[in-house]
Design an enzyme around this catalytic site. Structure first.
Site, PDB file in Angstrom:
ATOM      1  N   SER A 253       0.588  -1.132   0.118  1.00  0.00           N
ATOM      2  CA  SER A 253      -0.019   0.310   0.200  1.00  0.00           C
ATOM      3  C   SER A 253       0.767   1.367  -0.115  1.00  0.00           C
ATOM      4  O   SER A 253       1.872   1.207   0.102  1.00  0.00           O
ATOM      5  CB  SER A 253      -1.094   0.510   1.127  1.00  0.00           C
ATOM      6  OG  SER A 253       0.028   0.268   2.389  1.00  0.00           O
ATOM      7  N   LYS A 254       0.278   2.259  -0.113  1.00  0.00           N
ATOM      8  CA  LYS A 254       0.722   3.679  -0.185  1.00  0.00           C
ATOM      9  C   LYS A 254       1.724   3.566   1.191  1.00  0.00           C
ATOM     10  O   LYS A 254       3.200   5.370   0.986  1.00  0.00           O
ATOM     11  CB  LYS A 254       0.355   4.537  -0.563  1.00  0.00           C
ATOM     12  CG  LYS A 254      -0.565   4.595  -1.792  1.00  0.00           C
ATOM     13  CD  LYS A 254      -1.264   6.207  -2.204  1.00  0.00           C
ATOM     14  CE  LYS A 254      -2.150   6.235  -3.631  1.00  0.00           C
ATOM     15  NZ  LYS A 254      -3.026   7.295  -3.672  1.00  0.00           N
ATOM     16  N   ARG A 255       1.288   3.308   1.925  1.00  0.00           N
ATOM     17  CA  ARG A 255       1.741   3.181   3.557  1.00  0.00           C
ATOM     18  C   ARG A 255       3.579   2.788   3.450  1.00  0.00           C
ATOM     19  O   ARG A 255       4.517   3.042   3.381  1.00  0.00           O
ATOM     20  CB  ARG A 255       1.496   3.223   4.525  1.00  0.00           C
ATOM     21  CG  ARG A 255       1.376   1.711   4.864  1.00  0.00           C
ATOM     22  CD  ARG A 255       0.494   1.540   5.872  1.00  0.00           C
ATOM     23  NE  ARG A 255       0.352  -0.076   5.717  1.00  0.00           N
ATOM     24  CZ  ARG A 255       0.650  -1.238   6.665  1.00  0.00           C
ATOM     25  NH1 ARG A 255       2.518  -0.658   7.179  1.00  0.00           N
ATOM     26  NH2 ARG A 255       1.165  -2.552   6.409  1.00  0.00           N
TER      27      ARG A 255
END
Length: 479
Positions: A253-255
């Site tokens: 994910s973007k994290r």
């Protein structure tokens, strides 16, 4: 169905092209290229609320940037269009009615409240929920009464209870008990097709022979096979790829960092390196050589050798690989790619020759092109921040080196890189013989004063690029 291999990638334009979708597109592309087949792009834009033209364009641009050019698609056309699902809505009702006529589907008038009640009852009894089939045997009179009440029916597929077996191109033999599926909806009450129905009709009509996709679609596969069989169509071969996980083994994910292809490009990843890296997520070259062109990968690619396990997206390895591509790229081309990352600076102060020299002498440590903004900043900034090198420039020996250099600058030929190299050699020799100063300390003093750093590009080339005026100004400022 054609004997020629036909594969497709069918992304939804509800976001920028994800790196996982790019991996699926790549493996389809490689499979088609290896077998002399055709690669089709289809846009599944039936979710009108989430789909947008901007996302669709991002899909086009990202795939093209990666070199994954399609043989048929929305923008290039083909014999099996239209290639946007939203333009195919008039097709699906005909096949839904065909299934009803053949006894493989039926109208369902159950309301959302009734279905929720069934689900709650199943949960209460600790059972897996499957539809009760309460609408399977409704009479025409009962249907007419329900319609008269304004209830619009959905259409459900009648699932035959059996053990369904198919040979997955990646995972081998897979078995499903279809009695656990339940009769599923193929057309919603608003007249739009569900994913599992639309994708079968589209793949069938487009003569798709092989469907390579992520393993998150495995649960859809038995439903789709049942529809193919009910329509009397040839069932395509399926291959399900393991998921791409983040380094911490959770869903990427973007994290964790960039996840969209366009985000990687904006950060300065080369698309050749990105596609090379993505190819190694679940596949290994037979000769063990990891850095390869797409053509070399395609020549070596075999779908049955793709790992069925999940792959870990290692950003460190991608950075290393991208750095290797940067080091091997021809300087003129690399300069063209790097200049946009220097947009905040006035690059016009240098000739093309000197810009290419800046790129040449600063590219060695780069892992992404965007790092050039920091690594080459001292060539463009007017005032150099000496905070990080204060300890160096404050030494008495450093002050002597800087002052002596200022006093001798008029003897330097700043148009001749070799002369600058020789003058720096003379400088080191002078301070070693007369002051007992180590050559590296002499160079540290100059580098700190001219760049604000203690390490960096070759000093002779740095001085040549900066020119006399900037060198003299920075030395005096440091002194």
């Amino acid at each position: 169905m054609s004997d020629k291999i036909r594969v497709r990638i069918a992304p939804s334009p509800s976001g920028n092209l994800h790196i996982g979708t790019a991996r699926t597109a790549l493996f389809n592309f490689l499979y088609a290229k290896k077998t002399g087949g055709e690669f089709v792009l289809r846009i599944e834009d039936t979710d009108l609320d989430r789909s947008s033209e901007a996302f669709k364009q991002n899909i086009f641009d990202s795939l093209k940037a990666l070199g994954l050019n399609w043989d048929e698609g929305p923008d290039v056309g083909g014999n099996y269009g239209p290639y946007c699902q939203s333009e195919r809505f008039d097709i699906y009702p005909k096949y839904a009615q065909m299934l009803i006529d053949k006894g493989y589907a039926y109208e369902c008038f159950c309301t959302n409240e009734e279905l929720e009640a069934e689900k709650e009852e199943a949960i209460k009894n600790h059972n897996a929920y499957v539809y009760s089939r309460k609408c399977l045997n409704l009479t025409q009179e009962q249907k007419d009464e329900l319609r008269a009440k304004g209830i619009k029916p959905s259409i459900r597929f009648k699932v035959e209870h059996k053990e369904l077996i198919f040979n997955d191109l990646v995972k081998g033999e897979l078995k499903f008990d279809t009695s656990l599926i339940g009769d599923f909806v193929i057309m919603k009450s608003n007249g739009t097709p569900t994913y599992n129905f639309a994708v079968v009709i589209d793949d069938m009509l487009m003569n798709i022979t092989d469907i390579i996709r992520g393993e998150d679609h495995i649960s859809n596969t038995p439903k789709q096979i049942l529809i193919y069989e009910a329509l009397g169509a040839k069932v395509p071969r399926f291959g399900h790829l393991g998921m791409i996980l983040a380094p911490d083994r959770t869903k990427l994910s973007k994290r964790h960092g960039a996840t969209a292809v366009s985000d990687f490009v904006k950060q300065g990843y080369l698309t050749d390196a990105l596609i090379n890296f993505v190819a190694l997520l679940g596949w290994s070259p037979s000769d063990g050589v990891e850095i390869k062109t797409v053509d070399e990968i395609a020549a070596d690619f075999r779908i049955h050798e793709v790992s069925s396990s999940n792959s870990v997206f290692e950003y460190d390895k991608l950075n290393w690989m991208n750095g290797q591509y940067i080091k091997k790229m021809e300087i003129p081309k690399l300069t063209d790619m790097i200049l946009p990352f220097l947009a905040d600076y006035d690059t016009s102060k240098y000739s093309r020759e000197k810009l290419e020299k800046i790129v040449e002498i600063t590219r060695e440590p780069l892992t992404v092109l965007s790092e050039i903004k920091h690594d080459a900043s001292y060539f463009f900034e007017e005032d150099i921040n000496l905070d990080e090198v204060r300890e160096v420039v404050d030494k008495d020996s450093s002050k002597e080196v800087i002052k002596y250099t200022i006093d001798t600058l008029n003897d330097w030929n700043f148009d001749d890189e070799e002369d600058i190299h020789n003058k720096l050699g003379d400088l080191r020799a002078y301070f070693k013989e007369n002051k007992g100063l180590k050559p590296k300390d002499t160079m540290w003093a100059l580098r700190a004063a001219l760049t604000g750093r203690t390490r960096g590009a070759d000093m002779a080339q740095t001085v040549w690029i900066l020119g006399k005026d900037r060198v003299e100004k920075r030395l005096k400022a440091a002194l």
